[in-house]
Design a protein around this motif. Sequence first.
Motif, short mmCIF file in Angstrom:
data_model
loop_
_atom_site.label_atom_id
_atom_site.label_comp_id
_atom_site.label_asym_id
_atom_site.label_seq_id
_atom_site.Cartn_x
_atom_site.Cartn_y
_atom_site.Cartn_z
N ARG A 1 1.06 26.89 31.24
CA ARG A 1 0.93 28.34 31.38
C ARG A 1 -0.51 28.73 31.71
O ARG A 1 -0.75 29.79 32.28
N ILE A 2 -1.47 27.88 31.37
CA ILE A 2 -2.86 28.15 31.72
C ILE A 2 -3.15 27.68 33.15
O ILE A 2 -3.78 28.40 33.94
N TYR A 3 -2.72 26.47 33.46
CA TYR A 3 -3.15 25.81 34.70
C TYR A 3 -2.05 25.59 35.72
O TYR A 3 -2.33 25.21 36.86
N GLY A 4 -0.80 25.79 35.36
CA GLY A 4 0.31 25.51 36.25
C GLY A 4 0.96 24.17 35.90
O GLY A 4 0.33 23.31 35.27
N GLU A 5 2.19 24.00 36.30
CA GLU A 5 2.92 22.77 35.99
C GLU A 5 2.38 21.60 36.78
O GLU A 5 1.98 21.74 37.93
N MET A 6 2.36 20.45 36.13
CA MET A 6 1.87 19.22 36.78
C MET A 6 3.05 18.41 37.29
O MET A 6 4.13 18.43 36.73
N ARG B 1 -4.46 33.65 30.79
CA ARG B 1 -5.79 33.07 30.53
C ARG B 1 -6.74 34.03 29.83
O ARG B 1 -7.35 33.66 28.81
N PRO B 2 -6.92 35.26 30.32
CA PRO B 2 -7.84 36.15 29.60
C PRO B 2 -7.33 36.55 28.22
O PRO B 2 -8.14 36.79 27.31
N THR B 3 -6.01 36.63 28.06
CA THR B 3 -5.48 36.96 26.73
C THR B 3 -5.72 35.82 25.76
O THR B 3 -6.06 36.04 24.59
N LEU B 4 -5.57 34.58 26.24
CA LEU B 4 -5.88 33.42 25.40
C LEU B 4 -7.36 33.44 25.02
O LEU B 4 -7.71 33.13 23.87
N HIS B 5 -8.22 33.80 25.95
CA HIS B 5 -9.65 33.90 25.65
C HIS B 5 -9.90 34.91 24.54
O HIS B 5 -10.66 34.64 23.60
N ASP B 6 -9.26 36.06 24.64
CA ASP B 6 -9.45 37.10 23.62
C ASP B 6 -8.99 36.60 22.25
O ASP B 6 -9.68 36.78 21.24
N LEU B 7 -7.80 35.99 22.22
CA LEU B 7 -7.26 35.52 20.94
C LEU B 7 -8.10 34.36 20.40
O LEU B 7 -8.37 34.29 19.19
N ALA B 8 -8.52 33.46 21.27
CA ALA B 8 -9.36 32.34 20.82
C ALA B 8 -10.67 32.84 20.23
O ALA B 8 -11.18 32.28 19.25
N THR B 9 -11.22 33.90 20.80
CA THR B 9 -12.45 34.48 20.24
C THR B 9 -12.22 34.95 18.81
O THR B 9 -13.04 34.69 17.92
N MET B 10 -11.10 35.62 18.58
CA MET B 10 -10.78 36.08 17.23
C MET B 10 -10.57 34.90 16.28
O MET B 10 -11.03 34.91 15.12
N LEU B 11 -9.90 33.86 16.76
CA LEU B 11 -9.61 32.70 15.92
C LEU B 11 -10.90 31.93 15.57
O LEU B 11 -11.10 31.53 14.42
N VAL B 12 -11.77 31.75 16.55
CA VAL B 12 -13.02 31.04 16.28
C VAL B 12 -13.92 31.87 15.36
O VAL B 12 -14.60 31.33 14.48
N TYR B 13 -13.90 33.18 15.55
CA TYR B 13 -14.65 34.06 14.65
C TYR B 13 -14.21 33.84 13.20
O TYR B 13 -15.04 33.70 12.30
#
Length: 207
Positions: free
Chosen positions: A202-207, A24-36
């Motif tokens: 992978r973010i929230y767990g399997e449903m 989750r925090p790694t996705l946040h970091d990458l998403a920040t770069m992508l949105v930038y």
Amino acid sequence: MDHPLAASSLTVLRDERTPRSRFRPTLHDLATMLVYEATRALPTMPVTVTTPLATTAGVRPAAEAVVAPVLRAGLGMLPAALGLLPDAHTAFIGLARDETTHRPTVYLEAVPADLTGRPVLLLDPMLATGGSALHCLRLLLDRGARGITVVAVVAAPEGLAALESGLPVAAAAELTVVAAAVDERLNDTAYIVPGLGDAGDRIYGEM
């Protein structure tokens, strides 16, 4: 997106051993770069500000942006988008994947009625077949959005081709896709290879 920090974050997300607590925090970091990167051409308007020493020229966004995460995986990218665009309006589009047909089933569409003149970012970690993105893009286009930017972690060539062929010519020409990588292909079950698995699981767990 060609950047060593983005490539490093993507490597962590791809690794099957990465736990949710790090995913989750790694996705946040990458998403920040992508949105930038995705907002590089964001329309601005001039303003004047006064510093402690002088008056100088500056800019601010010309219109309130709209960020539209595709539920549920796109929610993992939303905090990063709002961190960079704190005044943005958030739209929500909920789609579930039919594991037999690989087509999206709609369960939520909470989108402003009029998107005319507003920058729109569609957030979805995986651009696979393009079916979900096409549904979302058609909805956004029907509400007046133009020049939409799709922000994805990884994209498949099949998905990119589907967007190009599945939209009106003018809409396709105005569309931008920002991704950390374009992967090799889709497998027989329409998952991206090498990909990173099911992003929502992978973010929230399997449903």
